[in-house]
Design a protein around this motif. Structure first.
Motif, short mmCIF file in Angstrom:
data_model
loop_
_atom_site.label_atom_id
_atom_site.label_comp_id
_atom_site.label_asym_id
_atom_site.label_seq_id
_atom_site.Cartn_x
_atom_site.Cartn_y
_atom_site.Cartn_z
N CYS A 47 -0.11 52.06 -21.77
CA CYS A 47 1.19 52.61 -22.16
C CYS A 47 1.59 52.11 -23.54
O CYS A 47 1.35 50.95 -23.91
CB CYS A 47 2.26 52.18 -21.15
N ARG A 48 2.23 53.00 -24.29
CA ARG A 48 2.75 52.64 -25.61
C ARG A 48 4.20 53.10 -25.71
O ARG A 48 4.58 54.11 -25.10
CB ARG A 48 1.92 53.28 -26.72
N TYR A 49 4.99 52.36 -26.45
CA TYR A 49 6.39 52.72 -26.72
C TYR A 49 7.23 52.87 -25.45
O TYR A 49 8.20 53.62 -25.43
CB TYR A 49 6.46 54.03 -27.54
N GLY A 50 6.82 52.19 -24.38
CA GLY A 50 7.59 52.24 -23.15
C GLY A 50 7.41 53.50 -22.33
O GLY A 50 8.07 53.68 -21.31
N GLU A 51 6.51 54.40 -22.75
CA GLU A 51 6.33 55.66 -22.04
C GLU A 51 5.30 55.53 -20.93
O GLU A 51 4.38 54.71 -21.00
CB GLU A 51 5.87 56.74 -23.03
N LEU A 52 5.45 56.38 -19.89
CA LEU A 52 4.45 56.44 -18.84
C LEU A 52 3.24 57.25 -19.31
O LEU A 52 3.38 58.17 -20.13
CB LEU A 52 5.04 57.10 -17.59
N LEU A 53 2.08 56.92 -18.81
CA LEU A 53 0.88 57.68 -19.14
C LEU A 53 0.93 59.03 -18.42
O LEU A 53 1.30 59.11 -17.25
CB LEU A 53 -0.36 56.91 -18.72
N SER A 54 0.55 60.08 -19.11
CA SER A 54 0.54 61.42 -18.55
C SER A 54 -0.57 62.21 -19.24
O SER A 54 -1.17 61.74 -20.21
CB SER A 54 1.89 62.11 -18.79
N PRO A 55 -0.87 63.43 -18.75
CA PRO A 55 -1.86 64.26 -19.43
C PRO A 55 -1.49 64.57 -20.88
O PRO A 55 -2.36 64.94 -21.68
CB PRO A 55 -1.89 65.54 -18.58
N ASP A 56 -0.21 64.45 -21.22
CA ASP A 56 0.23 64.73 -22.60
C ASP A 56 0.17 63.51 -23.51
O ASP A 56 0.46 63.62 -24.71
CB ASP A 56 1.67 65.27 -22.58
N ARG A 121 2.19 41.54 -15.86
CA ARG A 121 1.68 42.81 -16.39
C ARG A 121 1.85 43.88 -15.31
O ARG A 121 1.60 43.64 -14.14
CB ARG A 121 0.21 42.67 -16.77
N GLU A 122 2.26 45.07 -15.73
CA GLU A 122 2.62 46.12 -14.78
C GLU A 122 1.52 47.17 -14.70
O GLU A 122 0.97 47.61 -15.72
CB GLU A 122 3.93 46.78 -15.22
N VAL A 123 1.19 47.59 -13.47
CA VAL A 123 0.10 48.55 -13.26
C VAL A 123 0.48 49.55 -12.16
O VAL A 123 1.34 49.29 -11.32
CB VAL A 123 -1.21 47.85 -12.85
N SER A 124 -0.19 50.69 -12.20
CA SER A 124 -0.19 51.61 -11.07
C SER A 124 -1.43 51.33 -10.25
O SER A 124 -2.50 51.04 -10.79
CB SER A 124 -0.21 53.07 -11.56
N MET A 125 -1.30 51.42 -8.93
CA MET A 125 -2.43 51.16 -8.03
C MET A 125 -2.65 52.37 -7.14
O MET A 125 -1.76 53.21 -6.95
CB MET A 125 -2.16 49.92 -7.17
N LEU A 126 -3.84 52.45 -6.54
CA LEU A 126 -4.18 53.59 -5.68
C LEU A 126 -5.07 53.13 -4.55
O LEU A 126 -6.19 52.66 -4.78
CB LEU A 126 -4.88 54.67 -6.51
N TYR A 127 -4.57 53.25 -3.32
CA TYR A 127 -5.37 52.91 -2.15
C TYR A 127 -6.38 54.02 -1.89
O TYR A 127 -6.12 55.20 -2.15
CB TYR A 127 -4.46 52.73 -0.93
N VAL A 128 -7.54 53.66 -1.36
CA VAL A 128 -8.66 54.61 -1.28
C VAL A 128 -8.32 55.84 -0.44
O VAL A 128 -8.75 56.96 -0.77
CB VAL A 128 -9.92 53.89 -0.75
N ARG A 129 -7.56 55.70 0.65
CA ARG A 129 -7.22 56.87 1.46
C ARG A 129 -6.36 57.86 0.66
O ARG A 129 -6.51 59.07 0.79
CB ARG A 129 -6.51 56.45 2.74
N ASP A 130 -5.45 57.34 -0.15
CA ASP A 130 -4.65 58.21 -1.01
C ASP A 130 -5.52 58.86 -2.08
O ASP A 130 -5.30 60.01 -2.47
CB ASP A 130 -3.52 57.41 -1.66
N TRP A 217 -0.17 49.55 -17.56
CA TRP A 217 -1.03 50.69 -17.25
C TRP A 217 -0.32 51.45 -16.13
O TRP A 217 -0.70 51.36 -14.96
CB TRP A 217 -2.41 50.24 -16.79
N VAL A 218 0.72 52.17 -16.45
CA VAL A 218 1.55 52.84 -15.46
C VAL A 218 1.60 54.33 -15.79
O VAL A 218 1.83 54.72 -16.93
CB VAL A 218 2.98 52.26 -15.45
N CYS A 219 1.40 55.17 -14.77
CA CYS A 219 1.32 56.61 -15.03
C CYS A 219 2.38 57.40 -14.27
O CYS A 219 2.96 56.93 -13.29
CB CYS A 219 -0.08 57.14 -14.65
N ASP A 220 2.61 58.61 -14.73
CA ASP A 220 3.56 59.54 -14.12
C ASP A 220 2.78 60.44 -13.15
O ASP A 220 1.96 61.25 -13.56
CB ASP A 220 4.21 60.39 -15.22
N VAL A 221 3.05 60.29 -11.86
CA VAL A 221 2.33 61.07 -10.84
C VAL A 221 3.13 62.28 -10.36
O VAL A 221 2.68 63.01 -9.48
CB VAL A 221 1.95 60.18 -9.64
#
Length: 253
Positions: A47-56, A121-130, A217-221
């Protein structure tokens, strides 16, 4: 390929391998099968400039792994007129059978946990079933063709909260230790040297240290939720509980 002996191996498998799959799919003369490409947030960079990661997000990967996945995404877009494909950028996936996060579980079981830099440090996580749910929905949703989505649990966490959740699952209160970044780089250089002698991939290397020490490493889902019907069911507390149970039942801990 997430670990490689040389940078070339990342591109050989992740990029050129994807090109071969797309070429084979395109050879079906207008009847190409649906392709779901499993990419990574590493293709976008942190992430940069406080924004969430996205396809854009303007992509700025920090590693050869990230570059190899980004180039593979470029190929997916190049074939979009011949191959219906969906790109999923996964964050860190954990759960039963996963060996990367197993190291952290083992440390915490012994009452201590190490990380590089700070624990907040802030991250998005993903469990395998999801993760599996997201893959299936991407393949089954017609409108997802030609689209890119970030896939993770919508609630970001800190590594401190992850360690706390693992500690609760294992009935431990671990001591959290932060390894200075400079020391971690020296260790990574040594690990790279040892791996080169053994003709193996270095699990810890300088690029990995660089990625690990980023603050977010935080994204917009939300697009995945709205367009795919992606509804992750495993926040980190539930996911770490199931993971710990599996590790213990299989005697990995």
């Amino acid at each position: 390929l997430t670990e490689a002996r040389t940078p070339h191996e990342y591109y050989l498998i992740n990029t050129e391998g994807t090109a071969r799959v797309l070429k084979a799919a395109a050879a079906h003369n207008g009847g190409a099968p649906r392709v779901v490409f499993l990419s990574s947030l590493a293709a976008a960079g942190p992430c940069r400039y406080g924004e969430l990661l996205s396809p854009d997000t303007v992509p700025m990967p920090l590693s050869h792994y990230g570059h190899s996945k980004l180039l593979a995404e470029v190929l997916v877009h190049a074939y979009r007129d011949r191959v219906p494909a969906t790109i999923l950028r996964f964050t860190s996936v954990y759960g039963p059978r996963e060996k990367g996060v197993l190291t952290l579980f083992r440390m915490i079981k012994h009452g201590v946990a190490l990380t590089v830099g700070g624990w907040d440090r802030e991250v998005s996580m993903l469990y395998v079933r999801d993760a599996v749910q997201g893959l299936l929905e991407a393949g089954d949703t017609p409108r997802a063709a030609g689209r890119t989505y970030c896939v993770a649990h919508p609630e970001p966490v800190t590594w401190r909260s992850v360690a706390d959740a693992i500690g609760r699952a294992l009935h431990r209160e671990p001591r959290l230790v932060s390894v200075p970044v400079g020391l971690a780089r020296l260790i990574a250089i040594a690990a790279e040297g040892c791996a080169k002698v053994r003709h193996a991939a270095a699990v810890l290397n300088r690029e990995r240290v660089r990625e690990l020490t980023q603050q977010r490493w935080v994204c917009d889902v939300s697009p995945a939720e709205q367009e795919l019907g992606f509804v992750p069911a495993y926040p980190v507390v539930r996911g770490t509980e199931e993971t710990a149970r599996w590790y213990e039942e299989e005697q990995w801990l």
